[in-house]
Design a protein around this motif. Structure first.
Motif, PDB file in Angstrom:
ATOM      1  N   TRP A 114      -8.106   5.410  -6.740  1.00 13.21           N
ATOM      2  CA  TRP A 114      -6.808   4.881  -7.168  1.00 13.21           C
ATOM      3  C   TRP A 114      -6.355   5.511  -8.478  1.00 13.21           C
ATOM      4  CZ3 TRP A 114      -3.681   1.324  -4.777  1.00 13.21           C
ATOM      5  CH2 TRP A 114      -2.625   0.823  -5.543  1.00 13.21           C
ATOM      6  N   ARG A 115      -5.138   5.967  -8.490  1.00 13.27           N
ATOM      7  CA  ARG A 115      -4.506   6.481  -9.703  1.00 13.27           C
ATOM      8  C   ARG A 115      -3.180   5.774  -9.842  1.00 13.27           C
ATOM      9  NH1 ARG A 115      -7.470  10.632  -7.991  1.00 13.27           N
ATOM     10  NH2 ARG A 115      -8.634  11.840  -9.497  1.00 13.27           N
ATOM     11  N   PRO A 116      -3.087   4.805 -10.729  1.00 14.96           N
ATOM     12  CA  PRO A 116      -1.830   4.069 -10.852  1.00 14.96           C
ATOM     13  C   PRO A 116      -0.705   4.984 -11.339  1.00 14.96           C
ATOM     14  CG  PRO A 116      -3.379   3.396 -12.567  1.00 14.96           C
ATOM     15  CD  PRO A 116      -4.102   4.337 -11.658  1.00 14.96           C
ATOM     16  N   LEU A 174      -4.793   4.342   2.108  1.00  8.04           N
ATOM     17  CA  LEU A 174      -4.398   3.008   2.576  1.00  8.04           C
ATOM     18  C   LEU A 174      -3.703   3.090   3.930  1.00  8.04           C
ATOM     19  CD1 LEU A 174      -3.264   1.256  -0.718  1.00  8.04           C
ATOM     20  CD2 LEU A 174      -5.385   0.941   0.561  1.00  8.04           C
ATOM     21  N   GLY A 190       0.001   5.625  -0.209  1.00  9.02           N
ATOM     22  CA  GLY A 190      -1.034   6.659  -0.244  1.00  9.02           C
ATOM     23  C   GLY A 190      -1.713   6.819   1.097  1.00  9.02           C
ATOM     24  N   GLY A 202       0.794  -1.216   0.000  1.00 12.74           N
ATOM     25  CA  GLY A 202       0.000   0.000   0.000  1.00 12.74           C
ATOM     26  C   GLY A 202       0.827   1.266   0.000  1.00 12.74           C
ATOM     27  N   ALA A 256     -10.016   3.825  -1.114  1.00 14.15           N
ATOM     28  CA  ALA A 256      -8.733   3.892  -1.824  1.00 14.15           C
ATOM     29  C   ALA A 256      -8.870   3.324  -3.233  1.00 14.15           C
ATOM     30  CB  ALA A 256      -7.655   3.142  -1.049  1.00 14.15           C
ATOM     31  N   ALA A 257      -9.651   2.268  -3.366  1.00 13.37           N
ATOM     32  CA  ALA A 257      -9.855   1.678  -4.697  1.00 13.37           C
ATOM     33  C   ALA A 257     -10.599   2.640  -5.614  1.00 13.37           C
ATOM     34  CB  ALA A 257     -10.632   0.366  -4.581  1.00 13.37           C
TER      35      ALA A 257
END
Length: 126
Positions: free
Chosen positions: A119-121, A65, A62, A60, A115-116
């Motif tokens: 989410w920004r990969p 998380l 961020g 995790g 968080a999902a």
């Protein structure tokens, strides 16, 4: 010098390990005792949340998380602490401790959902 994030990750790894150990010890004690309802519940909760904390800590990144990990750690500690006190001392930590711990754990799991959703990969390097 170690930054605060590194200290937090190390602390969460330690909590994950402690939860795993508590879960195994509680399961073993439950298998040898008479009325082991609390010990069985401690084992189940600790062995479910310890690996979750381990995964959050190792993978995790961020703020969301991190919040999830803290909520899971605190909620699990309050919940199993209350059950342990009831098992060995015949009284809980404080009134409403188990429900508070449970709600806090639920908050941790919902923070993972949050968080999902945001989410920004990280961009891939070519």
């Amino acid at each position: 010098m170690t930054d605060r994030g590194e200290i937090g990750r190390r602390a969460m790894l330690a909590v994950a390990g402690l939860l795993g150990a508590i879960g195994v010890m509680s399961a073993a004690a439950a298998s040898h005792g008479g009325d082991a309802r609390n010990l069985g519940a401690i084992a189940a909760i600790a062995l479910a949340h310890g690996p979750a904390l381990l995964a959050l800590t190792l993978a995790g990144r961020g703020r969301m998380l991190g919040i999830a990990a803290v909520l899971l750690a605190v909620g699990t500690g309050v919940f199993i602490g209350d059950l342990g006190m009831r098992e060995w001392l015949g009284r809980g930590l404080f009134p409403g401790a188990a429900p508070l711990g449970g709600v806090t754990m639920i908050g941790g799991w919902l923070a993972i959902v949050g968080a999902a959703l945001v989410w920004r990969p990280a961009p891939r390097e070519s």
